[in-house]
Each structure stands twice: as structure tokens, then as C-alpha cells.
Design a protein around this motif. Structure first.
Motif, short mmCIF file in Angstrom:
data_model
loop_
_atom_site.label_atom_id
_atom_site.label_comp_id
_atom_site.label_asym_id
_atom_site.label_seq_id
_atom_site.Cartn_x
_atom_site.Cartn_y
_atom_site.Cartn_z
N PRO A 1 0.84 -1.20 0.00
CA PRO A 1 0.00 0.00 0.00
C PRO A 1 0.88 1.25 0.00
O PRO A 1 2.11 1.16 0.03
CB PRO A 1 -0.78 -0.13 1.30
CG PRO A 1 0.10 -0.95 2.19
CD PRO A 1 0.86 -1.89 1.29
N ARG A 2 0.23 2.42 -0.06
CA ARG A 2 1.00 3.67 -0.08
C ARG A 2 1.94 3.75 1.11
O ARG A 2 3.10 4.13 0.99
CB ARG A 2 0.05 4.86 -0.09
CG ARG A 2 -0.64 5.09 -1.43
CD ARG A 2 -1.37 6.42 -1.44
NE ARG A 2 -1.90 6.71 -2.77
CZ ARG A 2 -3.13 6.39 -3.18
NH1 ARG A 2 -3.95 5.75 -2.35
NH2 ARG A 2 -3.53 6.68 -4.39
N SER A 3 1.43 3.40 2.29
CA SER A 3 2.28 3.29 3.46
C SER A 3 2.67 1.83 3.63
O SER A 3 1.80 0.98 3.86
CB SER A 3 1.54 3.79 4.71
OG SER A 3 2.31 3.54 5.87
N GLN B 1 4.75 0.83 -4.95
CA GLN B 1 4.19 1.87 -5.81
C GLN B 1 5.20 2.94 -6.17
O GLN B 1 5.07 3.60 -7.20
CB GLN B 1 2.99 2.53 -5.11
CG GLN B 1 1.87 1.57 -4.77
CD GLN B 1 0.70 2.26 -4.10
OE1 GLN B 1 0.36 3.39 -4.44
NE2 GLN B 1 0.06 1.58 -3.15
N ASP C 1 -2.05 0.51 -11.61
CA ASP C 1 -3.16 0.99 -12.42
C ASP C 1 -3.61 -0.06 -13.43
O ASP C 1 -4.81 -0.27 -13.64
CB ASP C 1 -2.75 2.26 -13.17
CG ASP C 1 -2.60 3.45 -12.25
OD1 ASP C 1 -3.18 3.43 -11.14
OD2 ASP C 1 -1.88 4.41 -12.62
N ASP D 1 -5.50 -2.19 -5.33
CA ASP D 1 -5.91 -1.18 -4.35
C ASP D 1 -4.68 -0.49 -3.77
O ASP D 1 -3.88 -1.13 -3.07
CB ASP D 1 -6.74 -1.84 -3.25
CG ASP D 1 -7.43 -0.84 -2.34
OD1 ASP D 1 -6.75 0.07 -1.84
OD2 ASP D 1 -8.65 -0.98 -2.13
N ARG D 2 -4.54 0.79 -4.04
CA ARG D 2 -3.33 1.51 -3.61
C ARG D 2 -3.32 1.76 -2.11
O ARG D 2 -2.23 1.86 -1.51
CB ARG D 2 -3.21 2.83 -4.37
CG ARG D 2 -2.87 2.66 -5.83
CD ARG D 2 -2.63 4.01 -6.50
NE ARG D 2 -2.23 3.87 -7.89
CZ ARG D 2 -0.99 3.64 -8.31
NH1 ARG D 2 -0.02 3.52 -7.43
NH2 ARG D 2 -0.72 3.54 -9.59
N ASP D 3 -4.46 1.88 -1.50
CA ASP D 3 -4.50 2.15 -0.06
C ASP D 3 -4.30 0.90 0.78
O ASP D 3 -3.68 0.96 1.85
CB ASP D 3 -5.83 2.80 0.31
CG ASP D 3 -5.99 4.19 -0.29
OD1 ASP D 3 -4.98 4.93 -0.33
OD2 ASP D 3 -7.10 4.52 -0.74
N LYS D 4 -4.79 -0.23 0.30
CA LYS D 4 -4.73 -1.46 1.09
C LYS D 4 -3.65 -2.42 0.64
O LYS D 4 -3.15 -3.21 1.45
CB LYS D 4 -6.09 -2.17 1.04
CG LYS D 4 -7.24 -1.36 1.61
CD LYS D 4 -8.56 -2.11 1.47
CE LYS D 4 -9.72 -1.31 2.02
NZ LYS D 4 -11.01 -2.02 1.83
N GLY D 5 -3.26 -2.38 -0.64
CA GLY D 5 -2.35 -3.39 -1.14
C GLY D 5 -3.00 -4.76 -1.11
O GLY D 5 -4.20 -4.89 -0.79
N CYS D 6 -2.24 -5.80 -1.36
CA CYS D 6 -2.80 -7.15 -1.30
C CYS D 6 -1.71 -8.19 -1.54
O CYS D 6 -0.58 -7.86 -1.92
CB CYS D 6 -3.90 -7.35 -2.34
SG CYS D 6 -3.34 -7.29 -4.06
#
Length: 635
Positions: A504-506, A546, A589, A594-599
């Protein structure tokens, strides 16, 4: 490519060190008494399976072939993009790309409205739609594909070579015996030894011995389906002609003479023609007509009018009848007994499904069968998985083959039908070709939920990585050395699973997950690893971030993604990747991650997506691999 992990290695890195002691032991007659796996047939399915097994010298493998040596010409020629992705896992996709003819566009020819007895081009389309795969659709002699598998085999630690001039004529399975329960009767075909028979006992047998498979017959299997009662001729020729699209794939439909598929071959000059010949009566076989190469050439010349058509050399030809057939099961376990016994005998390729060559899927689907079966057999024979895993082969591949047979049934009839316009004036055959593009590319196979393929409850975290379908690769940049590459190309043929961790972003959630996976005794990394093995022996974790490569420091990455491997504990620098922000082809993209959650994206050894999970779903991951692996002590 990594090859100094256990010390410096000079020479060709594709040539592995030979095993110290071969596990196959031959008797006085030159054949072994027992083997782990006996493969019948050196076609694409048999060789694909043998190439996988050859990497494991502890598995005694034998592959037999009634011919006296490798194939040189003829038979299949089309390699779809899915097979090219598979070739990447074996390490020879680039070689195929260099040697083959790339099919970039397909043109369509129909009767000229002004001169109906002549043909005219009415359309052209891009052969493979943008974004389907990084690989091309190519044409190459099937014999060259065989050569590449044979190279993998002979360069492997086991130095596996086929036993030519031997064929399986019968086999028996003793379901009460646990070790080597299959007794295989082999027959020599060499001049002077015809009819001589010998037996070999095996733990498993794979029948890759064609439509008249003796292996299928021995386990009571039969092909069910129908025939189109249409004779077709196929020829590989060197020809002079003023037909303008000779180096394009073409579908030609004439007014009254029938239809042709034109397939340019590798080497710049060779061309294959599939030529519609005669309709057959219900009880008639194609051999009854006595057709030959002169009939194929004459019919082709008439269909190609007004263009000249002068065949200079015939390299190979054949005449066949279209049939669409499928077996009930791809293994030897009778219906209703799957809970009581596990498979010992399997069929693959034409031994369990036959169809026309019109959609170009025969060799491709056959290799897909073997690629599915190979890692499962290896997992069982090396004690990594329980024998019950092998039930999944028939379940998964029969469904895939049924989809092929159903599609090919429809496509073959459209190609053979009289020329006609569809909606909007586009020829019907062109519209069907466009609509079936993902199928002919080999990309519609999707395995149903099972112990090996999870459900879609977390699919929204990465909708571009469809669960059950093959992992759809995308560009990334490797952090350690800034190398641009495709993420899917890290997957190699074998039994190792790959888990891609999309940050994720963080990245804190990814860091925490890596720490838990590395240190928790219940982690699948620790639970199923044998003493002395590298941490990534069975499950290979790869990180995808990312940020660009200049925004991250390699030394700050989680230790799990920078493991020490091999006898020296050397750092593996090739497990961390960044989005390709420079080119604009951002994998997050492109695949909707999901950029906020990742996976987490869990990928099987055969490149199919098994799971998409949140980064905090440790227990789901533990539970899933509990249905795949067994404990090192066999528990």
C-alpha cells in the motif's frame, strides 16, 4: 537469471550440473525394472511433462516413443500467447520468438462482388488485441518446439533422454499395491525387434500417445463426440504466387470451391495451407477417397483464383477429417471411487481430446494439460503434497478441454461454411474471429474454486489478477539494479508457488506481514520447509512497491525480501520491484491493485492465480497452504 548461488559456475548456465547418481537403474536389457513416472509419447504433451520431471533427478522418469527419433516436420505449428508465457517459465520463450514467424494481423478474403469466381480482401484485424499479453502469437515447426523441450531435458540434472522405438501396448493397475502398482507392457518397434515385449513397473503413467491411445484404452477410456464429415488437406510448401498476403495469416472463403487457411511459417518463405476438400458421407472415411497431395494443390489453386499458385516444393502434407471428441475422465479412477483411491494413470493431449486445427489450439492445450499435471506429480513424488492432490488434474483439465471442443465445434463450422456477411456488413467469419480472440489466445481457461483455487471474496483488491486464470503479467522495475522487466517472468517451471506482495501507499502493513511470515512457526514458510532448505524453496515471496526505484532504499526492505540463499547464504537481490513510473505502465493501475490497502496475489506453479488476499490475512494464507502441502514428516 541466477546461477552462481552455490558457487561460481562457468559455461552455459542452461546446462545444469548432472546428478551424482542417476535414480533410474537399467537392467541387462537396457530398460529399468521400475520407474516413478512412465510417459507414453514424445509429442508436445509428453515432452512438456518430461521437461518438468527432468529437473528433479530424485524422480525416475522414462519417456517412450515408437518412432526412431525426434520429429523434424509436420503436424502442429501455432503457438498462442498463453503457451509463450509458459515457454518463458521453461526459459526458451526468447528463442522461440527469434526463430518463429509472428502473426500480427489476420486478413479475410471472400468472393469478389464484381467477379464472384475470384477472391478479394474484405477485411483485416489485429491478430492479438492490445493488452492481452506481453507475448506474441507465433508460428513455428512443432519439431522445433520438441527440440527445445529435449534440450531442457538433456541439460537437466537427470540428463533425461527418450527411449525411442518403444511403445506402450497395455497396462494394468493393481489398486491394492502402494508401490509401483502399474505394470506396463512395452513393445519394440525397431527393425528386427518388432513385436518383442517387455514390462516395466511404474508408480504413475501418463498417456500422451495420441488419439489412438493405448493408455486410454487400457484404463477403459473412450473418446465421445461427432465428426463434421469433411475432408481437409494440409501442406507445408514453398510456392511462388502473386497473392499479396502470403506472409499474413489469412482466412479465404471462395464462391464455390471451398475455403483455405493460409499460415506463413518461420524462415521467411515456407507457408502452410489448410485446404477444404470434399464432403464425406456419414459412413465414409477420408481414406476411402484416395486423395493425395496433387488434389490438395489443385484445389488450393482453384480457390486462390485469380492469383497464380505454383508449388515448387512440398515439405509435408496430410489429409484428415475433422472430429470433436472428449473422454469422460483424464485419469484411471472410476466414477464414485475418488474417495477410496487416488489416480495412477493419466491421459493428456489428443489421448483425451481431439478437434480440428482451425483454432490453432491442439498443441497448446496439450501442453497446458502437461503443465498442469507436472508440478502436481512432482509435489507428490517428492513428498511435498499428498496423493489426493492428483484428483485435481482431471477436474481442471477436462473442463478446459470441454471449452476447447465446444468452441472449436462452432469455429470449424463457420470456417467451412459458405461466405456470408454478418452484422454491419462485416463477414461472419471475421466477426467470430474477433469475438473469439481471447479464446484463441489461450486466455479463457479459469479453474473453478477448489483446494488449489480460492473464491473471489477479495478479488476487488486486484481485479486485474483474476482468480483461477493465468497471472496477467505487467511491467515493473527491479529495485536492486533498475532492470525493467515483466513481473510474471520470475515464475519458473517447477513446484514453487509465488506470492506477490503489493504494498500500500504506506508500506508498514507489508513490513509487518513479512516479519510475521518469517518468524511465526505456523507460517507456511516455516511449517513446510525441510531442515537446511532455503526459506523460498516452496513459496517465493516477492514485493512490489508503488514508488519509483529512486524513492526507495534497498537496505530498508524487509529481510524476508532480501533472504540469504544457497550454501554461502548469499543475498537474493531479485525479489523487490517497483512500479514502472517512468514509462507510465504502472502495474497498480494496469491491474487495478488497491493503492491504499495493497494485497497478496498467490500464484500456482503453473502460473494460475490461486488467491487474492488482504495483507493482514495471515491465517487465510496458512489455511490455504494447509490444503496444498503436507508436513515434512508426511503428516
Amino acid at each position: 537469471m541466477q546461477f552462481h548461488v552455490n558457487g561460481f559456475r562457468a559455461g552455459d548456465p542452461d546446462v545444469h550440473a548432472a546428478a551424482e547418481a542417476p535414480v533410474r537403474v537399467n537392467g541387462a536389457n537396457g530398460l529399468p525394472e521400475k520407474v516413478d513416472v512412465l510417459i507414453a509419447g514424445c509429442g508436445p504433451a509428453g515432452l512438456c511433462l518430461a521437461a518438468q520431471l527432468a529437473a528433479f533427478p530424485e524422480i525416475a522418469t522414462m519417456i517412450v516413443e515408437p518412432k526412431d527419433g525426434p520429429m523434424e516436420k509436420g503436424q502442429a505449428d501455432g503457438i498462442n500467447v498463453r503457451s509463450m508465457e509458459m515457454f518463458q517459465a521453461f526459459g526458451f520463450a526468447d528463442k522461440v520468438k527469434r526463430e518463429s514467424h509472428w502473426i500480427n494481423e489476420t486478413t479475410f478474403w471472400m468472393p469478389n462482388p464484381e467477379v464472384p469466381g475470384e477472391i478479394a480482401r474484405v477485411g483485416r484485424v489485429q491478430d492479438v488485441a492490445d493488452g492481452l499479453s506481453e507475448m506474441p502469437h507465433v508460428l513455428i515447426n512443432q519439431g522445433r518446439v520438441h527440440d527445445m523441450y529435449l534440450d531442457v531435458m538433456r541439460n537437466s540434472p537427470s540428463r533425461l533422454e527418450p527411449d525411442y522405438q518403444l511403445q506402450v501396448v497395455d497396462l494394468e493397475v493393481d489398486a491394492e499395491v502402494s508401490e509401483y502398482p502399474v505394470t506396463v507392457t512395452l513393445e519394440h518397434t525397431a527393425p528386427g525387434r518388432e513385436g518383442e515385449r517387455e514390462t516395466v513397473r511404474a508408480n504413475y503413467v501418463a498417456g500422451c500417445d495420441g488419439a489412438r491411445s493405448n493408455v486410454r484404452r487400457a484404463i477403459g477410456g473412450a473418446l465421445h463426440g461427432d465428426a463434421a464429415h469433411q475432408a481437409w488437406g494440409v501442406m507445408d510448401v514453398l510456392v511462388t504466387t502473386d497473392f499479396p498476403d502470403l506472409r499474413m495469416k489469412c482466412i479465404v472463403q471462395s464462391q464455390a470451391e471451398g475455403n483455405i487457411l493460409v499460415l506463413p511459417r518461420e524462415g521467411g518463405h515456407l507457408v502452410r495451407f489448410y485446404v477444404e476438400l470434399d464432403k464425406l458421407d456419414e459412413s465414409e472415411r477420408v481414406a476411402d477417397r484416395g486423395l493425395g497431395i496433387d488434389d490438395i494443390i489443385a484445389k488450393a489453386a482453384r480457390i486462390m483464383a485469380p492469383y497464380s499458385f505454383d508449388v515448387k516444393e512440398v515439405v509435408w502434407w496430410s489429409i484428415y477429417e475433422i472430429g470433436h471428441r472428449l473422454t469422460d475422465k483424464f485419469d484411471d479412477v472410476p466414477a464414485g471411487q475418488t474417495g477410496d483411491r487416488t489416480p495412477r494413470v493419466f491421459t493428456a493431449g489428443d489421448a483425451c481430446h481431439t478437434h480440428s486445427p482451425k483454432a490453432g489450439q491442439g498443441m497448446n492445450v496439450s501442453m497446458g494439460d502437461a503443465f498442469n499435471l507436472g508440478w502436481k506429480l512432482i509435489s507428490v513424488l517428492t513428498g511435498r503434497a499428498a496423493p489426493e492432490l492428483l484428483h485435481s488434474y482431471s477436474d481442471e483439465r477436462r473442463a478446459a478441454a470441454k471449452g476447447l471442443v465446444d468452441y472449436d465445434h462452432q469455429w470449424a463450422r463457420i470456417v467451412s461454411a459458405p461466405p456470408s456477411d454478418g452484422e454491419g456488413g462485416m463477414p461472419r467469419v471475421q466477426r467470430q474471429f474477433i469475438d473469439g480472440g481471447t479464446f484463441t489466445a489461450g486466455l479463457t481457461v479459469q479453474y473453478a474454486p477448489s483446494a488449489l483455487t480460492d473464491d473471489d471474496r477479495f478479488q476487488g483488491l486486484a481485479p486485474g489478477f483474476e482468480i483461477g486464470k493465468r497471472f496477467h503479467s505487467a511491467p515493473v522495475v527491479r529495485l536492486s539494479d533498475a532492470k525493467p522487466m515483466h513481473l510474471g517472468h520470475v515464475i519458473e517451471a517447477g513446484i514453487r508457488w509465488t506470492v506477490f506482495l503489493f504494498a500500500p501507499r504506506s508500506p508498514q502493513a507489508l513490513d509487518d506481514l513479512c516479519t510475521r511470515l518469517e518468524n511465526d512457526p505456523s507460517s507456511p514458510l516455516n511449517r513446510y520447509r525441510r531442515e537446511g532448505e532455503d526459506i523460498d524453496t516452496l513459496i517465493d515471496f516477492r514485493g512490489v512497491f508503488q514508488q519509483g526505484i529512486r524513492d526507495l532504499a534497498y537496505g530498508d526492505m524487509p529481510p524476508l525480501l532480501r533472504p540469504g540463499v544457497g550454501r554461502y547464504g548469499l543475498t537474493d537481490y531479485e525479489k523487490i520491484f517497483c512500479a514502472d513510473v517512468k514509462s507510465g505502465e504502472d502495474i497498480f493501475d494496469m491491474r487495478g491493485v488497491d493503492r491504499d490497502k495493497g494485497c497478496m496475489v498467490v500464484v500456482r506453479p503453473d502460473q494460475h492465480v490461486a488467491q487474492v488476499l488482504p495483507l493482514d490475512a495471515d491465517q487465510e494464507l496458512v489455511h490455504f497452504f494447509g490444503g496444498v502441502f503436507q508436513m515434512p514428516d508426511g503428516g
